[in-house]
Design an enzyme around this catalytic site. Structure first.
Site, PDB file in Angstrom:
ATOM      1  N   PRO A 290       0.830  -1.218   0.000  1.00 43.52           N
ATOM      2  CG  PRO A 290      -0.709  -1.538   1.704  1.00 43.52           C
ATOM      3  CD  PRO A 290       0.601  -2.045   1.181  1.00 43.52           C
TER       4      PRO A 290
ATOM      5  CD  GLU B 160       0.854  -5.168  10.716  1.00 44.80           C
ATOM      6  OE1 GLU B 160       0.421  -4.077  10.365  1.00 44.80           O
ATOM      7  OE2 GLU B 160       0.144  -6.171  10.869  1.00 44.80           O
TER       8      GLU B 160
ATOM      9  NE  ARG C  28      -5.966  -6.378 -21.408  1.00 48.46           N
ATOM     10  CZ  ARG C  28      -6.075  -5.259 -22.125  1.00 48.46           C
ATOM     11  NH1 ARG C  28      -5.239  -4.264 -21.904  1.00 48.46           N
ATOM     12  NH2 ARG C  28      -7.009  -5.130 -23.055  1.00 48.46           N
TER      13      ARG C  28
ATOM     14  CG  ASP D 221      -6.205  -1.330 -23.671  1.00 43.69           C
ATOM     15  OD1 ASP D 221      -4.996  -1.515 -23.708  1.00 43.69           O
ATOM     16  OD2 ASP D 221      -7.039  -2.226 -23.695  1.00 43.69           O
TER      17      ASP D 221
HETATM   18  C1  4FV Z   1      -1.240  -4.095  -1.369  1.00 44.09           C
HETATM   19  C2  4FV Z   1      -1.903  -3.059  -2.045  1.00 44.09           C
HETATM   20  C3  4FV Z   1      -1.565  -4.595  -0.015  1.00 44.09           C
HETATM   21  C4  4FV Z   1      -0.339  -5.133   2.926  1.00 44.09           C
HETATM   22  C5  4FV Z   1       0.090  -6.016   4.047  1.00 44.09           C
HETATM   23  C6  4FV Z   1      -0.144  -7.312   2.067  1.00 44.09           C
HETATM   24  C7  4FV Z   1      -0.884  -6.018   1.875  1.00 44.09           C
HETATM   25  C8  4FV Z   1       0.336  -7.353   3.462  1.00 44.09           C
HETATM   26  N1  4FV Z   1      -0.270  -4.553  -2.161  1.00 44.09           N
HETATM   27  N2  4FV Z   1      -1.315  -2.928  -3.274  1.00 44.09           N
HETATM   28  N3  4FV Z   1      -2.947  -2.313  -1.627  1.00 44.09           N
HETATM   29  N4  4FV Z   1      -0.663  -5.478   0.534  1.00 44.09           N
HETATM   30  O1  4FV Z   1      -2.564  -4.214   0.581  1.00 44.09           O
HETATM   31  O2  4FV Z   1      -0.332  -3.832  -3.307  1.00 44.09           O
HETATM   32  O3  4FV Z   1       1.692  -7.521   3.440  1.00 44.09           O
END
Ligand code: 4FV
Length: 254
Positions: free
Chosen positions: A93, A121, A159, A174
């Protein structure tokens, strides 16, 4: 013919199986246009409990992925592909928002792309400092793991590879390809429960059809994602149509 190579490091390899063994992704792998190697991080642990995570230094909730198994996984990739350059992407995130433009760039990527999937975590920061080139996020929400995000990145890039989409699929112009949302689509029957297909689409007049589709793309973008209009360079003709649409919108509101 060029192959796009992905290595996916995950604690839950099963999560990736089905999407990579269906439809377009399956065919792309069979054609050798896409290569996805899924590695279970636990296979690179050395203790009998296959420990891949541990409690965080400094206390706090949740577990942290340990550095050793991940570093060993990278050494395995390097020994299996000596001299190959890697592009390592952590899905998180905290990452830069993934978008069509980044998908287009990844589709051109010559390096082997390693997708690191977090779980729990977090991942030990020394992995990020030493091995990660880029962090990508698929959206401002928290997933249980990075696997779904990795699949999104693989799908959106693969794709775009020449030869992956068949005619029936590539007809789809697209969204975001030209920075605008897509126009409405219709198929038979021409009338269904009193709902008619727009006459222009039945006219066979391709110039009019193209004009209608462009207008509908501008309308959809103005209504649903006006933010996209700011970062799309529009032709004078488009700007004129947009002003018409805005005044129609104003009149319809008043
Ligand atoms: C995430 C997202 C995501 C966070 C903690 C996996 C999680 C655990 N990855 N975009 N939004 N990852 O939420 O890519 O590690």
């Amino acid at each position: 013919m060029r192959t796009l190579n992905f290595e996916v490091l995950t604690l839950f390899p099963g999560t990736l199986a089905a999407p990579l063994n269906e439809s377009i992704m399956k065919r792309a792998r069979e054609k050798g246009l896409l290569n996805v190697t899924v590695r279970n991080i636990r296979d690179y642990t050395e203790d009998k409990h296959k420990t891949a995570d541990d409690s965080p230094y400094g206390g706090g909730a949740g577990m942290v992925l340990k550095p050793e198994p991940i570093f060993r996984a990278f050494e395995a990739i390097a020994s299996e592909h000596p001299g190959e350059e890697l592009l390592t992407i952590l899905l998180s995130p905290q990452g830069r928002p993934f978008d069509q433009q980044r998908a287009e760039q990844l589709a051109e990527e010559k390096r082997r792309i390693v997708l690191l999937c977090g779980h729990y975590e977090a991942i030990d920061e020394r992995v990020i400092e030493a091995l990660v080139d880029e962090e990508l996020s698929i959206g401002d929400y928290v997933l249980t793991g990075g696997e779904l995000a990795a699949l999104v990145v693989i799908d959106a890039a693969a794709r775009l590879l020449p030869g992956v989409l068949g005619d029936e699929e590539s007809a789809y112009r697209d969204s975001f390809g030209d920075g605008l949302l897509d126009h409405p689509h219709y198929t038979r029957p021409a009338e269904y429960r009193g709902m008619k297909v727009p006459d222009v689409l039945l006219s066979g007049n391709h110039a009019d059809i193209e004009k209608w589709r462009r207008r509908e793309e501008l309308k959809a973008t103005l209504m649903k994602r006006p933010d996209l209009l700011e970062r799309t360079d529009l032709a004078e003709e488009d700007r004129k149509i947009l002003e018409e649409l805005k005044s129609e919108l104003r009149n319809s509101k008043s």
